[in-house]
Design a protein around this motif. Structure first.
Motif, short mmCIF file in Angstrom:
data_model
loop_
_atom_site.label_atom_id
_atom_site.label_comp_id
_atom_site.label_asym_id
_atom_site.label_seq_id
_atom_site.Cartn_x
_atom_site.Cartn_y
_atom_site.Cartn_z
N GLN A 1 0.84 -1.20 0.00
CA GLN A 1 0.00 0.00 0.00
C GLN A 1 0.88 1.25 0.00
OE1 GLN A 1 -2.93 -0.03 3.12
NE2 GLN A 1 -3.63 -2.09 2.62
N ASP B 1 4.00 2.21 2.54
CA ASP B 1 4.67 1.05 3.14
C ASP B 1 6.19 1.23 3.17
OD1 ASP B 1 2.27 -0.13 3.58
OD2 ASP B 1 2.55 -1.81 2.18
N LEU C 1 7.16 3.52 5.92
CA LEU C 1 6.97 2.84 7.19
C LEU C 1 8.14 1.91 7.48
CD1 LEU C 1 5.18 2.09 9.62
CD2 LEU C 1 4.07 0.40 8.17
N ALA C 2 8.55 1.15 6.46
CA ALA C 2 9.66 0.20 6.63
C ALA C 2 10.93 0.95 7.00
CB ALA C 2 9.86 -0.59 5.33
N MET C 3 11.19 2.06 6.32
CA MET C 3 12.41 2.81 6.61
C MET C 3 12.36 3.42 8.01
SD MET C 3 13.56 4.46 3.00
CE MET C 3 11.99 4.95 2.35
N ILE D 1 10.75 2.18 10.64
CA ILE D 1 10.96 1.10 11.62
C ILE D 1 12.44 0.73 11.67
CG2 ILE D 1 10.52 -1.35 12.08
CD1 ILE D 1 7.67 -0.92 11.06
N ALA D 2 13.04 0.58 10.48
CA ALA D 2 14.45 0.19 10.43
C ALA D 2 15.32 1.25 11.12
CB ALA D 2 14.88 0.01 8.98
N ALA D 3 15.00 2.52 10.90
CA ALA D 3 15.79 3.58 11.50
C ALA D 3 15.67 3.54 13.02
CB ALA D 3 15.34 4.94 10.96
N ARG D 4 14.45 3.31 13.50
CA ARG D 4 14.27 3.28 14.96
C ARG D 4 14.99 2.11 15.61
NH1 ARG D 4 9.37 5.11 13.40
NH2 ARG D 4 8.35 3.08 13.39
N LEU D 5 15.02 0.99 14.91
CA LEU D 5 15.66 -0.20 15.51
C LEU D 5 17.17 -0.17 15.45
CD1 LEU D 5 13.37 -3.17 14.35
CD2 LEU D 5 13.35 -1.92 16.50
N THR D 6 17.71 0.71 14.62
CA THR D 6 19.17 0.69 14.44
C THR D 6 19.83 2.02 14.76
OG1 THR D 6 18.88 1.24 12.10
CG2 THR D 6 19.11 -1.09 12.64
N VAL E 1 6.62 8.29 13.50
CA VAL E 1 6.62 7.69 12.17
C VAL E 1 6.50 8.83 11.19
CG1 VAL E 1 5.30 6.22 10.61
CG2 VAL E 1 5.51 5.59 13.01
N ALA F 1 3.85 8.13 6.25
CA ALA F 1 3.72 6.70 6.46
C ALA F 1 2.61 6.36 7.42
CB ALA F 1 5.03 6.15 7.01
N LYS F 2 2.07 7.37 8.08
CA LYS F 2 0.99 7.11 9.02
C LYS F 2 -0.25 6.61 8.30
CE LYS F 2 2.04 8.51 13.30
NZ LYS F 2 1.89 7.62 14.44
N ALA F 3 -0.88 5.60 8.89
CA ALA F 3 -2.14 5.15 8.33
C ALA F 3 -3.16 6.25 8.55
CB ALA F 3 -2.59 3.89 9.04
N SER G 1 25.11 -2.85 11.81
CA SER G 1 23.84 -2.13 11.94
C SER G 1 23.30 -1.67 10.58
CB SER G 1 23.97 -0.93 12.88
OG SER G 1 24.87 -0.01 12.36
N ARG H 1 19.66 -2.62 9.23
CA ARG H 1 18.69 -1.64 8.75
C ARG H 1 18.14 -2.07 7.38
NH1 ARG H 1 18.82 4.76 8.88
NH2 ARG H 1 19.78 4.30 10.85
N VAL I 1 15.84 -5.07 7.77
CA VAL I 1 14.51 -4.76 8.31
C VAL I 1 13.64 -4.12 7.22
CG1 VAL I 1 13.26 -3.31 9.97
CG2 VAL I 1 15.26 -4.60 10.71
N VAL I 2 14.24 -3.22 6.44
CA VAL I 2 13.48 -2.63 5.33
C VAL I 2 13.01 -3.73 4.37
CG1 VAL I 2 13.65 -1.13 3.30
CG2 VAL I 2 14.59 -0.37 5.47
N THR J 1 10.11 -5.93 6.09
CA THR J 1 8.89 -5.26 6.58
C THR J 1 7.66 -5.54 5.69
OG1 THR J 1 10.12 -3.57 7.76
CG2 THR J 1 7.87 -3.03 7.20
N LEU K 1 4.19 -6.71 7.24
CA LEU K 1 2.94 -5.98 7.03
C LEU K 1 1.84 -6.91 6.51
CD1 LEU K 1 4.18 -2.63 5.48
CD2 LEU K 1 2.66 -2.82 7.44
N ARG L 1 -1.51 -7.35 8.63
CA ARG L 1 -2.80 -7.00 8.03
C ARG L 1 -3.67 -8.24 7.87
NH1 ARG L 1 0.30 -3.10 3.81
NH2 ARG L 1 0.13 -1.16 5.01
N GLU M 1 0.49 -1.16 12.51
CA GLU M 1 1.84 -0.57 12.52
C GLU M 1 2.61 -0.95 13.78
OE1 GLU M 1 0.96 3.48 10.01
OE2 GLU M 1 2.38 3.54 11.66
N GLN N 1 6.00 -3.26 14.06
CA GLN N 1 7.20 -2.80 14.73
C GLN N 1 7.65 -3.83 15.79
OE1 GLN N 1 7.94 1.42 15.13
NE2 GLN N 1 7.85 1.14 17.33
#
Lengths: 283, 210
Positions: free
Chosen positions: A55, A58, A61-63, A65-70, A120, A124-126, B35, B39, B42-43, B46, B50, B54, B65, B69
């Motif tokens: 969608q 997406d 959103l993936a980027m 999440i990845a940024a937050r985790l790393t 986010v 990317a926000k729903a 790292s 990254r 994870v991209v 994802t 999703l 969903r 979301e 995460q």
């Protein structure tokens, strides 16, 4: 050996992906004539395939999440908070690969720790929920007009659209969070094609949008849907919405009756818990 | 010798396939603490997280979301346990499905959130609104079934029927023999068939007399 022991799982998947040869297609058709299990699997699988594609948003959103985790340790307080909050999911992941009995993990669902959402990217926000059916949601703002998104300036398409097209457009507007435009489309659909299946189903869609700001109007639409003899597919949702609307209007005895009707007609409903809670809290 | 002839040996074959996995190098680097690789990985995973979120919760469910995460974090944490018996994407898919399932069960225990599982508003490739409505009902039936079936059957049903993994892939990913997976699927599909045939709303949509 029964026919179901020979269920062609590979052909079913290939059919979902549109990869069947003519011969395979014929083989599968022959099998499906006799195997209700595979017919069910194919229908349901196609139902998921139709909606589980990527969608818009997406990738962002993936980027995110990845940024937050790393992100570097000094900026990871949020990530650590998240890690603490989702201990269960980490356990699930580890258990998944180490043979732990997952059934035990799921047997007694723990109370959920609310995980603070990390930021986010805006795109990317729903879209925000266009309506809420929760009884506990904020009470009616009297005579409030339908909520319009301040940024909405899309001209609604001219009235040459068919009933399915109008329904699709309205649903699309609704899923984008454009509640006001969606309501206009649903009303246009109902006015122009009152006998269509789409118009009848749209009564519930429209009522759900109206519930927050116009519960009396929403109630009329839920009642109109429930009064139909041939289109009761969304009866469970309509009964839930009707009871919620009555609650918002302060019509206590009618609300109680509506919840009781919902429980009586749909005892296994996902709404039963809320219905019972409301009944125990309503004088 | 006879034993060797009859012994199935899926593991080497699975390893061979996994070694052709384009994400395997990234997974190994991420496992080693890189790292940047984490990254990118994870991209890359994802989208399947999703799909799983969903699928299990409902396409427009507001918790998707957060669940994704959670699943991404669970995936990174579980990389140390990844034995390369299946592809990285399938490994992530299973973690995504189980994480979403756990979240769904927490919601159900609290009696909230599941009214959004009729994802009628989901962007769909169905040809008509009527077909979309029918498909939404069928999806809801499968989701509700996951609340009732044994865990192993639920997992097989999600990975195979919902997320489109083959029996062999489900077996590799969940570490169960193929025949066991087939047996679980047979039972789960029978329950699905019975539920669909008994669903009055669906019959009404299909125009079938009760």
């Amino acid at each position: 050996m029964s026919v179901t022991e020979l269920c062609p799982d590979d052909l079913l998947l290939a059919a979902r992906q549109g990869d069947l040869t003519a011969l395979e297609d014929a083989k599968l058709a022959f099998h499906l004539q006799r195997c209700a299990r595979c017919r069910a699997e194919l229908e349901v699988g196609r139902g998921f395939d139709a909606v589980l594609g990527a969608q818009p948003g997406d990738d962002e959103l993936a980027m995110g999440i990845a940024a937050r985790l790393t992100e570097p340790p000094r900026r990871r307080r949020r990530a650590y908070a998240l890690a603490a909050g989702v201990l269960l999911s980490g356990s699930v992941a580890t258990a998944a690969v180490s043979g732990v009995d997952l059934g035990r993990l799921f047997a007694t669902p723990p109370a959920r720790t609310k995980v603070p959402s990390a930021p986010v990217p805006a795109q990317a926000k729903a879209p925000p929920p266009t309506t809420t059916l929760a009884v506990e949601a904020e009470r009616e703002a009297p005579a409030a007009p339908p909520t319009e998104s301040p940024t909405v300036s899309l001209p609604l398409r001219s009235s040459s659209a068919s009933a399915p097209e109008l329904f699709r457009e309205a649903n699309s507007l609704r899923s984008q969070g454009k509640a006001g435009d969606a309501q206009k489309k649903y009303r246009e659909l109902q006015a122009r094609f009152p006998a269509s299946t789409e118009a009848k189903v749209s009564l519930v869609s429209l009522a759900r949008l109206e519930l927050g700001s116009q519960p009396a109007t929403a109630l009329r639409h839920f009642d109109a849907y429930l009064a139909q003899s041939a289109h009761r597919t969304l009866s469970e949702e309509a009964l839930f919405g009707r009871a919620s609307a009555l609650g918002r209007l302060g019509r206590g005895s009618e609300e109680r009756a509506a919840w009781q009707e919902l429980i009586a007609r749909f005892p296994a409903s996902v709404y039963t818990h809320q219905a019972e809670a409301r009944l125990s809290n309503t004088p | 010798m006879v034993l060797r002839l009859f012994r199935s040996s899926p593991a080497p074959e699975a390893k061979r396939r996994a070694s052709a996995d384009p994400l395997l190098g990234l997974a190994r680097a991420a496992k080693g603490g890189d790292s940047a690789a984490t990254r990118t990985l994870v991209v890359s995973v994802t989208p399947v997280l999703l799909r799983a979120g969903r699928g299990v919760l409902g396409v427009g469910h507001p918790d998707v979301e957060d669940t994704v995460q959670e699943a991404a974090l669970g995936f990174v944490q579980a990389l140390g346990e990844y034995r390369e018996d299946c592809s990285v994407l399938h490994y992530a898919t299973r973690i995504g499905a189980l994480t979403a399932l756990a979240h769904r069960r927490r919601l159900r225990a609290r009696g909230e959130g599941l009214h959004q599982e009729l994802d009628l508003d989901a962007p769909s490739t169905c040809d008509s609104p009527a077909e979309a409505l029918l498909a939404a009902h069928r999806r809801r039936i499968l989701r509700q079934l996951t609340d009732e079936l044994p865990q192993a059957q639920t997992e097989a049903l999600l990975l195979h029927c919902m997320l489109g993994m083959s029996v062999e892939e489900v077996a590799q990913t969940s570490g169960a023999p193929q025949n066991t997976v087939k047996s679980r699927l047979r039972l789960a599909k029978e329950a699905l068939r019975a539920r669909i045939e008994a669903d009055l709303a669906l019959r009404e949509l299909l125009g079938v007399e009760p």
